[in-house]
Design a protein around this motif. Structure first.
Motif, short mmCIF file in Angstrom:
data_model
loop_
_atom_site.label_atom_id
_atom_site.label_comp_id
_atom_site.label_asym_id
_atom_site.label_seq_id
_atom_site.Cartn_x
_atom_site.Cartn_y
_atom_site.Cartn_z
N VAL A 159 68.61 36.49 86.99
CA VAL A 159 67.46 36.55 86.09
C VAL A 159 67.13 38.00 85.77
CG1 VAL A 159 64.97 36.13 85.92
CG2 VAL A 159 66.49 34.32 86.77
N HIS A 178 60.14 40.23 77.40
CA HIS A 178 59.88 38.80 77.40
C HIS A 178 58.43 38.40 77.63
CE1 HIS A 178 64.13 37.80 77.20
NE2 HIS A 178 64.34 38.79 78.04
N ASP A 210 59.07 30.12 74.11
CA ASP A 210 59.62 29.95 75.45
C ASP A 210 59.04 30.97 76.42
OD1 ASP A 210 61.15 29.06 77.53
OD2 ASP A 210 62.97 30.09 76.90
N GLN A 219 61.14 32.27 80.43
CA GLN A 219 61.88 33.47 80.78
C GLN A 219 60.96 34.48 81.47
OE1 GLN A 219 65.09 33.69 80.73
NE2 GLN A 219 65.30 35.82 81.32
N ASN A 269 60.22 33.20 84.93
CA ASN A 269 61.36 33.38 85.83
C ASN A 269 61.51 34.83 86.27
OD1 ASN A 269 61.96 30.67 85.68
ND2 ASN A 269 63.52 30.92 84.12
#
Length: 144
Positions: free
Chosen positions: A7, A30, A40, A43, A46
């Motif tokens: 990640v 992100h 989304d 991400q 994570n």
């Protein structure tokens, strides 16, 4: 499923400084407030989760152990799969056992099964079996 290292796009032997720098770069890219499309958020989640685990030496060490354990499970040659119901139960030891073809014995304890361990080796040879079982949640007692 990606590891925390994947990640953050770093090596498993990366220094904390390298991990921190990469975290900062990725979270800027992100973060929901920095992006134009809000499709989304997983991400960013994570990335934060990976950083939380890898920034602490103790949690990183525990994570590395879990990761290695999972990899070992994937690489183990399993000779057979045996249903837990086909094994003998020892009430005193709280364990299940099965005689191996070499006259040795496969033994797995209840607490190992509860911890998710399902592969056991013979105590006399190099054979291993996977124990098949269903986890049954104990229902709470109902007040009548």
């Amino acid at each position: 499923m990606s590891t925390h290292y994947e990640v953050l796009q770093v090596s498993e032997i990366a220094s904390l400084d390298t991990i921190k720098q990469r975290f900062q770069q990725l979270i800027l890219q992100h973060h929901p407030d920095k992006r134009t499309n809000n499709n989304d958020d997983t991400q960013a989640h994570n990335i934060l989760k990976a950083w939380e685990v890898l920034r602490n030496p103790t949690s990183r060490k525990n994570y590395d152990i879990e990761l290695q354990s999972e990899r070992n499970k994937e690489n183990i040659a399993i000779g057979a799969e045996v249903d837990l119901d086909d094994m003998e139960y020892d009430q005193d030891e709280k364990s299940f056992s099965l005689v191996c073809r070499c006259s040795g014995e496969y033994v797995i304890k209840e607490d190992e099964l509860e911890a998710g361990i399902d592969v056991v080796g013979c105590n006399n040879c190099s054979l291993r079996i996977r124990v098949l079982y269903d986890v049954v949640e104990e229902d709470e007692e109902e007040d009548n």
